[in-house]
Write a protein that holds these residues in place. Structure first.
Motif, PDB file in Angstrom:
ATOM      1  N   HIS A 157      -2.438 -25.182 -14.460  1.00 26.05           N
ATOM      2  CA  HIS A 157      -3.558 -24.236 -14.555  1.00 26.05           C
ATOM      3  C   HIS A 157      -3.330 -23.293 -15.739  1.00 26.05           C
ATOM      4  O   HIS A 157      -2.201 -22.822 -15.942  1.00 26.05           O
ATOM      5  CB  HIS A 157      -3.662 -23.433 -13.253  1.00 26.05           C
ATOM      6  N   PRO A 158      -4.373 -22.995 -16.526  1.00 21.76           N
ATOM      7  CA  PRO A 158      -4.182 -22.098 -17.678  1.00 21.76           C
ATOM      8  C   PRO A 158      -3.529 -20.761 -17.307  1.00 21.76           C
ATOM      9  O   PRO A 158      -2.711 -20.250 -18.066  1.00 21.76           O
ATOM     10  CB  PRO A 158      -5.612 -21.887 -18.203  1.00 21.76           C
ATOM     11  N   CYS A 161     -15.595 -19.787 -12.544  1.00 20.55           N
ATOM     12  CA  CYS A 161     -14.147 -19.629 -12.433  1.00 20.55           C
ATOM     13  C   CYS A 161     -13.822 -18.157 -12.671  1.00 20.55           C
ATOM     14  O   CYS A 161     -14.182 -17.593 -13.705  1.00 20.55           O
ATOM     15  CB  CYS A 161     -13.430 -20.496 -13.464  1.00 20.55           C
ATOM     16  N   PHE A 183     -11.298 -16.776 -13.539  1.00 19.26           N
ATOM     17  CA  PHE A 183     -10.384 -16.515 -14.651  1.00 19.26           C
ATOM     18  C   PHE A 183     -11.082 -16.670 -16.007  1.00 19.26           C
ATOM     19  O   PHE A 183     -10.483 -16.427 -17.044  1.00 19.26           O
ATOM     20  CB  PHE A 183      -9.179 -17.476 -14.541  1.00 19.26           C
ATOM     21  N   HIS A 184     -12.402 -17.035 -16.007  1.00 21.34           N
ATOM     22  CA  HIS A 184     -13.017 -17.419 -17.288  1.00 21.34           C
ATOM     23  C   HIS A 184     -13.064 -16.262 -18.296  1.00 21.34           C
ATOM     24  O   HIS A 184     -13.047 -16.494 -19.503  1.00 21.34           O
ATOM     25  CB  HIS A 184     -14.415 -18.049 -17.076  1.00 21.34           C
ATOM     26  N   CYS A 240      -9.596 -16.561 -19.900  1.00 23.64           N
ATOM     27  CA  CYS A 240      -8.976 -17.863 -20.153  1.00 23.64           C
ATOM     28  C   CYS A 240      -9.164 -18.314 -21.603  1.00 23.64           C
ATOM     29  O   CYS A 240     -10.293 -18.367 -22.102  1.00 23.64           O
ATOM     30  CB  CYS A 240      -9.596 -18.900 -19.221  1.00 23.64           C
ATOM     31  N   PHE A 285      -9.058 -21.216 -22.680  1.00 17.57           N
ATOM     32  CA  PHE A 285      -9.607 -22.579 -22.736  1.00 17.57           C
ATOM     33  C   PHE A 285     -11.001 -22.667 -22.095  1.00 17.57           C
ATOM     34  O   PHE A 285     -11.507 -23.762 -21.843  1.00 17.57           O
ATOM     35  CB  PHE A 285      -8.669 -23.558 -22.019  1.00 17.57           C
ATOM     36  N   ALA A 286     -11.627 -21.519 -21.795  1.00 14.35           N
ATOM     37  CA  ALA A 286     -12.885 -21.536 -21.025  1.00 14.35           C
ATOM     38  C   ALA A 286     -13.997 -22.315 -21.733  1.00 14.35           C
ATOM     39  O   ALA A 286     -14.142 -22.242 -22.950  1.00 14.35           O
ATOM     40  CB  ALA A 286     -13.324 -20.105 -20.759  1.00 14.35           C
ATOM     41  N   CYS A 298     -17.328 -23.251 -16.973  1.00  9.72           N
ATOM     42  CA  CYS A 298     -16.418 -22.307 -16.298  1.00  9.72           C
ATOM     43  C   CYS A 298     -17.137 -21.029 -15.886  1.00  9.72           C
ATOM     44  O   CYS A 298     -16.732 -20.373 -14.926  1.00  9.72           O
ATOM     45  CB  CYS A 298     -15.237 -21.960 -17.194  1.00  9.72           C
ATOM     46  N   PRO A 318     -14.351 -23.652  -9.716  1.00  9.51           N
ATOM     47  CA  PRO A 318     -13.581 -24.887  -9.485  1.00  9.51           C
ATOM     48  C   PRO A 318     -12.900 -24.862  -8.118  1.00  9.51           C
ATOM     49  O   PRO A 318     -12.412 -23.829  -7.685  1.00  9.51           O
ATOM     50  CB  PRO A 318     -12.534 -24.863 -10.607  1.00  9.51           C
ATOM     51  N   CYS A 346      -9.134 -25.958 -11.532  1.00  9.37           N
ATOM     52  CA  CYS A 346      -9.545 -25.776 -12.933  1.00  9.37           C
ATOM     53  C   CYS A 346     -10.406 -26.972 -13.352  1.00  9.37           C
ATOM     54  O   CYS A 346     -10.074 -28.105 -13.027  1.00  9.37           O
ATOM     55  CB  CYS A 346      -8.316 -25.679 -13.829  1.00  9.37           C
ATOM     56  N   HIS A 347     -11.510 -26.692 -14.095  1.00  9.52           N
ATOM     57  CA  HIS A 347     -12.415 -27.781 -14.513  1.00  9.52           C
ATOM     58  C   HIS A 347     -11.787 -28.703 -15.559  1.00  9.52           C
ATOM     59  O   HIS A 347     -12.213 -29.841 -15.708  1.00  9.52           O
ATOM     60  CB  HIS A 347     -13.701 -27.179 -15.106  1.00  9.52           C
ATOM     61  N   ILE A 348     -10.817 -28.208 -16.307  1.00 15.05           N
ATOM     62  CA  ILE A 348     -10.313 -29.049 -17.408  1.00 15.05           C
ATOM     63  C   ILE A 348      -8.995 -29.758 -17.073  1.00 15.05           C
ATOM     64  O   ILE A 348      -8.423 -30.446 -17.920  1.00 15.05           O
ATOM     65  CB  ILE A 348     -10.174 -28.252 -18.725  1.00 15.05           C
TER      66      ILE A 348
HETATM   67 FE1  SF4 Z   1     -10.022 -21.696 -17.737  1.00 10.59          FE
HETATM   68 FE2  SF4 Z   1     -12.267 -22.997 -17.096  1.00 10.59          FE
HETATM   69 FE3  SF4 Z   1      -9.967 -23.780 -16.056  1.00 10.59          FE
HETATM   70 FE4  SF4 Z   1     -11.077 -21.506 -15.298  1.00 10.59          FE
HETATM   71  S1  SF4 Z   1     -11.891 -23.539 -14.972  1.00 10.59           S
HETATM   72  S2  SF4 Z   1      -8.961 -21.815 -15.772  1.00 10.59           S
HETATM   73  S3  SF4 Z   1     -11.965 -20.781 -17.201  1.00 10.59           S
HETATM   74  S4  SF4 Z   1     -10.538 -23.816 -18.218  1.00 10.59           S
END
Ligand code: SF4
Length: 327
Positions: free
Chosen positions: A256-257, A294, A296-297, A300, A302-303, A307, A312, A324-326
């Motif tokens: 997770h980021p 999310c 955390f967006h 984050c 990597f958003a 997100c 997620p 996390c979506h990614i």
């Molecule tokens: Fe970052 Fe998106 Fe993953 Fe949330 S879902 S941690 S914003 S990449």
């Protein structure tokens, strides 16, 4: 460690209402709600230590207190050793309390300064009506010997202010252990101690875990302590667990980021090894105003657009759970 699940927490929520100005309440009909623990599920196996890590404001302390019903949950289930704690009331809950306890962060604040330490440790035995006066004293002296609070007889009669920080925390641990609990929540048990004493307390916690067959929920913001003592680690952000996995996996390859950011902040002792330090954007948002999608967006690195829209779910990624979506 057994494969048997000792504690199961299912969709646990704890919300607090905040007071708002009366004008705001009347005209906007607003109630400010802090979602301190927001739909959290996890399990702990018998004899296991599950760590909960995260920044301050992540909800980890509230989670620990809610799991043992020091704080009443808003909703969700807590099943400990086959018993649904969330269903217990009155005398039954009071009786069961001897089976779980908590080690607080600040030993000075959690010990009554006007009571002698023998009396402080004896208190849970008195509440639960365990043993005679003589048996209680013998058990306490035995624990003090074990915890290097010697001469035990002398420590029994001291006041907390006459002890060092490490000795106070040993007294707090003795009090947590005195009723022979099966489960202990340790809430930042070494955060207020000098670095030199921290490892002694962690070592003591590991020793007693095996000797007294304990299961731990270990709450900390200190990743080094978590690495030392935990078997699995859950990473918490704004009231949610965003990743949960074996300690080895989390430290070797965080997914997770947010976990990556936390791990990148751990100093590396070898000056020849360089690691990219990831910096989250801004401050942790308020738990009264959790970001959409999310949570955390807003911080984050990597958003993506999804997100901001979709929250997620925790999903299985190669045997661990990540939200996390990614990933
Ligand atoms: Fe970052 Fe998106 Fe993953 Fe949330 S879902 S941690 S914003 S990449």
């Amino acid at each position: 460690m057994s494969s048997e699940v000792f504690l199961r927490v299912d969709r646990l929520k704890k919300e607090f209402s905040l007071k708002v100005a009366w004008l705001e309440a009347i005209f906007k009909g607003k109630k400010r709600i802090v979602k301190a623990v927001d739909d959290v599920s996890f399990y702990i196996k018998k004899g296991e230590t599950l760590g909960i890590v995260g920044e301050s404001g992540s909800g980890k302390t509230t989670l620990g207190r809610t799991v043992i019903r020091l704080v009443e949950p808003t909703s969700g289930k807590i099943i400990m050793d086959g018993m649904e704690l969330t269903q217990l009331k009155g005398e039954t809950l009071r009786r069961e309390r001897r089976n779980f306890s908590i080690i607080f962060q600040d030993p000075m604040a959690s010990l009554n300064p006007y009571m002698r330490v023998g009396k402080i440790v004896s208190h849970p035995l008195e509440i639960h009506n365990i043993g005679t006066k003589q048996e209680r004293k013998e058990k306490i002296l035995w624990l003090f010997e074990k915890f290097n609070l010697t001469p035990a007889d002398e420590f029994y009669n001291r006041f907390p202010k006459h002890l060092s920080g490490g000795q106070r925390q040993r007294v707090v641990i003795a009090r947590a252990l005195i009723t022979n609990p099966k489960f202990i929540v340790a809430d930042e048990p070494t955060a207020m101690l000098d670095v030199s004493v921290r490892s002694q307390i962690l070592k003591l916690m590991i020793e007693i875990k095996y000797e007294f067959k304990l299961t731990y929920l270990f709450i900390t913001h200190d990743l080094a302590s978590a690495k030392y003592i935990c078997d699995r680690i859950g990473v918490m952000y704004l009231g949610k667990i965003v990743e949960i996995a074996n300690k080895e996996d989390i430290f070797k390859e965080p997914l997770h980021p947010y976990t990556k950011i936390l791990m990148s902040s751990i100093p590396i002792p070898d000056p020849n090894i360089k690691r990219e330090k990831l910096i989250p954007k801004g401050e942790i948002p308020s738990a009264t105003n959790i970001p959409t999608g999310c949570r955390f967006h807003t911080r984050c690195p990597f958003a993506k657009s999804i997100c901001r829209e979709k929250e997620p779910e925790l999903k299985d990624v190669g045997g661990r759970l990540v939200a996390c979506h990614i990933v």
